[in-house]
Scaffold this active site. Structure first.
Site: not given
Length: 173
Positions: A130-132
């Site tokens: 989700d972040c990367y």
């Protein structure tokens, strides 16, 4: 011909500011120009130690974040693999790491190119989350286009090399 100097004599010359110090390279040139006997009379100290890149040396690179972001799991600079187990876009390229398929080219060559301001191909693979979310990234970098780039000599930190430290308040020569 034997010419000796005591440590006390050399320290006196250091205090007076008259000590003559040469590096090994300078010594070799002086001997070629003036001969061993003349140089032996002139020179008090020959330095042999260096603080140079060696097989454990490398470069730490913070690429800066991509858009969309990537968390590098594998990365190559000019086909030389760099270690990615640090921050999301932090790489460590060892000077002695060989290029894939070419043992005559490696991390030291890439580092020399970066220091010289040349362009280096970067290829990175990531594991999306989700972040990367980014899976792959390819670009060309220079030392001026990355966020940070530092040369490190890790072995100089942990091996038992001789080190001089001045713990006093007056200069030591």
């Amino acid at each position: 011909m034997t010419l000796t100097r005591t440590i006390a004599e050399i320290n006196t010359k250091i205090t007076r500011g008259t000590v003559r110090v040469l590096t090994v390279s300078e010594l070799k040139m002086a001997v070629l120009e003036r001969g061993v006997q003349q140089v032996a009379q002139e020179v008090d100290v020959i330095t042999t130690g260096t603080f140079e890149p060696m097989e454990s040396s490398g470069v730490m690179i913070n690429l800066g974040h991509t858009d969309p972001p990537i968390r590098c799991q594998k990365a190559w600079l000019n086909d030389v693999e760099a270690y990615c187990g640090l921050g999301a876009v932090d790489l460590y390229l060892g000077a002695s790491q060989s290029a894939e398929g070419d043992s005559n080219y490696g991390g030291g060559h890439v580092i020399a190119d970066l220091v010289a301001g040349k362009s280096v191909r970067l290829r990175a693979l990531g594991h999306p989350n989700d972040c990367y979310p980014r899976r792959e990234f390819e670009t060309v970098i220079t030392k001026d286009t990355v966020n940070q780039c530092y040369l490190y000599n890790p072995r100089n930190v942990y091996q038992n090399f001789i080190v001089g430290v001045n713990g006093g308040e007056r200069p030591l020569y």
